[in-house]
Design a protein around this motif. Structure first.
Motif: not given
Length: 266
Positions: A180-186, A188-190, A207-214
């Motif tokens: 859904g990149f067209d909506v939230h533009k990357g 960290s929405t729900a 990939w250095s971001y905690a939520n992505v790494a998780s």
């Protein structure tokens, strides 16, 4: 380089968002360039930084110019076209997600701002940056808290950066429709977080971001590009603060040559 403050000058409140530039121009410190970024807080997609020089006395042509985040998408697109048409000069720097993972978001932002100023056709007399100081600029400069709301040239740069990035994210949606990149533009929405947990991250994620790494660990995935240890779980830096550089290092030109430099196009 020591940041020089402009000489004392009366800032006319009636000038509104053009007051900063007008005061500097009256003191012979023009041309005044504004610099701003888009995407620093996103966990996917590039970081985009823009610089812009507007013509003194052109305020009447830019009714409604303000922080790009306060404009509707349609208003941003109209303002983007107007900036391209009316600006004296501008430059746009695109920093891929892989570069953000390699050197850290703050270092990438600082380096991108330097590059955006360096890519202007004419050397500016003064530079206004949004939110925090940028060491290493080759012109006198000053950080302005919420600069995209109080300085016209910074607001114009914010429009260039955001519209450029939004269009990039929309094109990435065609390649990776599950996120859904067209909506939230990357950001960290729900909905984005749910897609990350369901599908795991793509090569366009940071990939250095905690939520992505998780999410990657949950799917047993490894980063498709190098992620420097000292930028893991990078913190998001907000305007108006004094951000820390990753790993306590000063921002440097490390990895700068891999940044993509473009001229925005209508």
């Amino acid at each position: 380089m020591v940041i020089r403050k402009p000489p004392r000058a009366q800032v006319r409140q009636t000038a509104g968002i053009w007051a900063f530039q007008a005061a500097l121009d009256r003191r012979g410190l023009g041309p005044v360039a504004g610099v701003d970024e888009a995407g620093r807080g996103a966990c996917a997609g590039p970081l985009v930084i823009a610089s812009c020089v507007l013509k003194p006395g052109d305020a009447a042509r830019f009714e409604g110019l303000t922080d790009s985040k306060l404009l509707t998408a349609a208003a941003r697109d109209r303002m983007y076209d107007l900036v391209l048409k009316r600006a004296v000069d501008y430059a746009v720097i695109v920093v891929p997600a892989a570069e953000v993972d390699l050197i850290g978001v703050h270092v990438a932002n600082i380096e991108g701002m330097r590059r955006a100023v360096a890519r202007l056709s004419a050397h500016p007399g003064y530079v206004l940056t949004d939110g925090f100081p940028v060491p290493g600029l080759t012109a006198p400069n000053m950080p302005v808290v919420k600069g995209d709301r109080v300085a016209a040239c910074v607001a114009a740069a914010s429009v260039l950066a955001k519209v450029t990035r939004d269009r990039i994210m929309t094109s990435l949606h065609d390649e990776h429709p599950v996120y859904g990149f067209d909506v939230h533009k990357g950001y960290s929405t729900a909905e984005h977080q749910a897609a990350l947990l369901e599908h795991g991250p793509s090569a366009e994620h940071r990939w250095s971001y905690a939520n992505v790494a998780s999410a990657a660990a949950r799917h047993g995935l490894t980063a498709p590009h190098r992620v420097a240890r000292d930028v893991l779980s990078a913190a998001v830096v907000q305007n108006g603060t004094s951000p820390q550089t990753s790993g306590g290092r000063l921002a440097t030109r490390r990895g700068a040559d891999s940044m993509s430099t473009t001229r925005a196009e209508a």
